[in-house]
Design an enzyme around this catalytic site. Structure first.
Site, PDB file in Angstrom:
ATOM      1  N   GLY A  13      -7.609  -7.503 -10.390  1.00  0.00           N
ATOM      2  CA  GLY A  13      -7.306  -7.884  -8.991  1.00  0.00           C
ATOM      3  C   GLY A  13      -8.514  -7.715  -8.098  1.00  0.00           C
ATOM      4  O   GLY A  13      -8.402  -7.385  -6.917  1.00  0.00           O
ATOM      5  N   GLY A  16      -9.175  -9.192  -4.416  1.00  0.00           N
ATOM      6  CA  GLY A  16      -8.288  -8.839  -3.313  1.00  0.00           C
ATOM      7  C   GLY A  16      -8.985  -8.037  -2.234  1.00  0.00           C
ATOM      8  O   GLY A  16     -10.201  -7.822  -2.259  1.00  0.00           O
ATOM      9  N   TYR A 147       8.588  -3.957  -4.027  1.00  0.00           N
ATOM     10  CA  TYR A 147       7.228  -3.395  -4.111  1.00  0.00           C
ATOM     11  C   TYR A 147       7.290  -1.870  -4.236  1.00  0.00           C
ATOM     12  O   TYR A 147       6.641  -1.275  -5.090  1.00  0.00           O
ATOM     13  CB  TYR A 147       6.465  -3.810  -2.848  1.00  0.00           C
ATOM     14  N   LYS A 151       6.159   0.721  -7.201  1.00  0.00           N
ATOM     15  CA  LYS A 151       5.151   1.776  -6.982  1.00  0.00           C
ATOM     16  C   LYS A 151       5.665   3.119  -7.489  1.00  0.00           C
ATOM     17  O   LYS A 151       4.919   3.881  -8.113  1.00  0.00           O
ATOM     18  CB  LYS A 151       4.771   1.853  -5.499  1.00  0.00           C
TER      19      LYS A 151
HETATM   20  P1  NAD Z   1      -4.496  -7.875  -2.673  1.00  0.00           P
HETATM   21  O1  NAD Z   1      -3.188  -8.565  -2.598  1.00  0.00           O
HETATM   22  O2  NAD Z   1      -5.476  -8.108  -1.598  1.00  0.00           O
HETATM   23  O3  NAD Z   1      -5.214  -8.222  -4.053  1.00  0.00           O
HETATM   24  C1  NAD Z   1      -4.511  -8.242  -5.255  1.00  0.00           C
HETATM   25  C2  NAD Z   1      -5.251  -9.136  -6.208  1.00  0.00           C
HETATM   26  O4  NAD Z   1      -4.465  -9.192  -7.412  1.00  0.00           O
HETATM   27  C3  NAD Z   1      -5.425 -10.572  -5.707  1.00  0.00           C
HETATM   28  O5  NAD Z   1      -6.786 -10.924  -5.713  1.00  0.00           O
HETATM   29  C4  NAD Z   1      -4.619 -11.408  -6.702  1.00  0.00           C
HETATM   30  O6  NAD Z   1      -5.215 -12.649  -7.009  1.00  0.00           O
HETATM   31  C5  NAD Z   1      -4.600 -10.497  -7.927  1.00  0.00           C
HETATM   32  N1  NAD Z   1      -3.480 -10.795  -8.833  1.00  0.00           N
HETATM   33  C6  NAD Z   1      -2.211 -11.138  -8.525  1.00  0.00           C
HETATM   34  N2  NAD Z   1      -1.517 -11.356  -9.654  1.00  0.00           N
HETATM   35  C7  NAD Z   1      -2.358 -11.153 -10.688  1.00  0.00           C
HETATM   36  C8  NAD Z   1      -2.230 -11.221 -12.086  1.00  0.00           C
HETATM   37  N3  NAD Z   1      -1.069 -11.589 -12.674  1.00  0.00           N
HETATM   38  N4  NAD Z   1      -3.310 -10.913 -12.848  1.00  0.00           N
HETATM   39  C9  NAD Z   1      -4.470 -10.569 -12.287  1.00  0.00           C
HETATM   40  N5  NAD Z   1      -4.675 -10.494 -10.955  1.00  0.00           N
HETATM   41  C10 NAD Z   1      -3.613 -10.782 -10.168  1.00  0.00           C
HETATM   42  O7  NAD Z   1      -4.187  -6.315  -2.844  1.00  0.00           O
HETATM   43  P2  NAD Z   1      -5.055  -5.087  -2.362  1.00  0.00           P
HETATM   44  O8  NAD Z   1      -4.735  -4.862  -0.941  1.00  0.00           O
HETATM   45  O9  NAD Z   1      -6.466  -5.258  -2.774  1.00  0.00           O
HETATM   46  O10 NAD Z   1      -4.351  -3.916  -3.181  1.00  0.00           O
HETATM   47  C11 NAD Z   1      -4.878  -3.385  -4.374  1.00  0.00           C
HETATM   48  C12 NAD Z   1      -3.949  -2.283  -4.825  1.00  0.00           C
HETATM   49  O11 NAD Z   1      -3.836  -1.301  -3.792  1.00  0.00           O
HETATM   50  C13 NAD Z   1      -2.513  -2.734  -5.136  1.00  0.00           C
HETATM   51  O12 NAD Z   1      -1.983  -1.970  -6.181  1.00  0.00           O
HETATM   52  C14 NAD Z   1      -1.774  -2.395  -3.860  1.00  0.00           C
HETATM   53  O13 NAD Z   1      -0.399  -2.170  -4.104  1.00  0.00           O
HETATM   54  C15 NAD Z   1      -2.469  -1.123  -3.464  1.00  0.00           C
HETATM   55  N6  NAD Z   1      -2.327  -0.827  -2.041  1.00  0.00           N
HETATM   56  C16 NAD Z   1      -2.944  -1.606  -1.113  1.00  0.00           C
HETATM   57  C17 NAD Z   1      -2.794  -1.311   0.232  1.00  0.00           C
HETATM   58  C18 NAD Z   1      -3.434  -2.142   1.297  1.00  0.00           C
HETATM   59  O14 NAD Z   1      -3.144  -1.938   2.486  1.00  0.00           O
HETATM   60  N7  NAD Z   1      -4.337  -3.061   0.963  1.00  0.00           N
HETATM   61  C19 NAD Z   1      -2.005  -0.235   0.616  1.00  0.00           C
HETATM   62  C20 NAD Z   1      -1.347   0.509  -0.352  1.00  0.00           C
HETATM   63  C21 NAD Z   1      -1.544   0.226  -1.685  1.00  0.00           C
HETATM   64  C1  AKB Z   2       1.674  -3.428   2.288  1.00  0.00           C
HETATM   65  O1  AKB Z   2       1.849  -3.489   3.526  1.00  0.00           O
HETATM   66  O2  AKB Z   2       2.431  -3.913   1.456  1.00  0.00           O
HETATM   67  C2  AKB Z   2       0.488  -2.625   1.804  1.00  0.00           C
HETATM   68  C3  AKB Z   2       0.896  -1.224   1.524  1.00  0.00           C
HETATM   69  C4  AKB Z   2       0.978  -0.247   2.621  1.00  0.00           C
HETATM   70  O3  AKB Z   2       1.169  -0.897   0.390  1.00  0.00           O
HETATM   71  N1  AKB Z   2      -0.552  -2.714   2.775  1.00  0.00           N
END
Ligand code: NAD
Ligand code: AKB
Length: 324
Positions: A13, A16, A147, A151
């Protein structure tokens, strides 16, 4: 460095919001060639510049195994996921990517004797029955989003692999992450990024959450620091593994607007809550992250004022250069 300077790191990923900044940070620390960026889509071509990029779908076990074998991967940062808002629109996809994808990553890691896996959890692991203020480390985990369900299950699965197979799986419960590089990917906290683009471009924004909805948030430099620090921590010092509470700041949309107005006085915001309000209402307002502070020295650098000033400076510069 994890093993005598020999680390080969796989990031799933990678295109992202978090991967787009974690990959450069890892490459800076471990060398470009040693960090293999992968994603199902190539939405960030920049990641090819300083190291390898591979298309890889985390629901395809054969594809993961091929990349791990080709590059002799010993460390995985597993970021591929479907976030909360998209997950409510497509719950089956969220289960498939977040649970079946994680299971395949863990199985390949177990089979190939990968040393360490990072798999982030989220404040979404909590639910409406969880205390919302200073949410404890040990508390009720009954989320009402798909979601959140994935988690909690992911935290438990990672802990199981640690106990049963001695696979070193680590994770933190990230708050909403705010950043200036890649856009957020379909979450409930996305407003706190979108608002900056609209403030700079149009001086007005329509927020999809109510003005008094307080949520835990974190600026990307702290997110990267936490991620690198928990992965570098001495295993012997860790009592927990996959579920560290993590905090930096908490604010409402109205408080964020007031802070932005200190820099852009003409900025205005209106509020039209949508389905994401119910998700936000089920999450904590503030987080107790004392376990992370005690076990691996966590301490954030950015508060609301510092984050807003930095976001506006970075995005403002890009706007002036015609790159926003
Ligand atoms: P994002 O949605 O920006 O990026 C996720 C990436 O995963 C994307 O680039 C997408 O193309 C890729 N993806 C989707 N399906 C896929 C698949 N089948 N195979 C391979 N890649 C795939 O997410 P993020 O914000 O970068 O989050 C990364 C991690 O951090 C996740 O586990 C998310 O739950 C966690 N997280 C993020 C936040 C936040 O605010 N960004 C908060 C809490 C937790
Ligand atoms: C979302 O809003 O889904 C994420 C998270 C807090 O896990 N940014």
């Amino acid at each position: 460095m994890l093993k005598d300077g020999m680390s080969k790191i796989l990031v799933t990923g990678a295109c992202g919001q978090i991967g787009s900044e974690l990959v450069p940070a890892l490459r800076e620390r471990y060398g470009g060639e040693n960090v293999i960026a992968t994603d199902i889509e190539e939405t960030n071509p920049e990641l090819r510049k300083d190291g390898p990029f591979e298309f890889m779908d985390v629901t395809q076990r054969g594809a993961i195994g091929a990349v791990v074998d080709r590059y002799r991967v010993d460390t995985v940062y597993h970021l591929a996921a479907i976030l909360s808002a998209t997950g409510e629109k497509k719950p089956q996809l969220a289960w498939d990517v977040n649970i079946n994808g994680l299971y395949k990553i863990l199985e390949i890691a177990r089979e190939r004797r990968v040393m360490r896996v990072f798999c982030p959890s989220s404040i979404a692991a909590f639910g409406p029955e969880t205390p919302r203020d200073n949410t404890p480390q040990e508390t009720v985990l009954r989320p009402t989003t798909m979601y959140g369900v994935t988690k909690v299950a992911g935290e438990l699965l990672g802990d199981y692999y640690f106990r049963r197979f001695e696979l070193d799986v680590r994770g933190v419960r990230y708050p909403g992450i705010i950043s200036s590089e890649a856009p957020p990917g379909g979450g409930t906290t996305d407003y706190a990024v979108e608002i900056f683009y609209e403030a700079i471009k149009h001086q007005k924004y329509t927020c999809f959450l109510k003005e008094d909805t307080v949520l835990p948030m974190m600026y990307m430099p702290d997110c990267i620091k936490a991620t690198l620090d928990v992965m570098a921590a001495d295993l012997a010092q860790l009592e927990r593994h996959t579920d560290f509470n993590l905090a930096a700041m908490s604010f409402s949309p109205a408080e964020l607007v007031t802070e932005i107005q200190k820099h852009i006085p003409e900025f205005t915001c209106e509020y039209k809550p949508d389905f994401r309000q119910e998700i936000a209402d089920s999450w904590p307002r503030t987080i107790d992250d004392s376990a992370a502070r005690e076990e691996w020295g966590w301490s954030p650098e950015y508060d609301l004022a510092a984050m807003v000033a930095d976001m506006l400076e970075k995005l403002g510069k890009r706007y002036e250069e015609g790159r926003l």
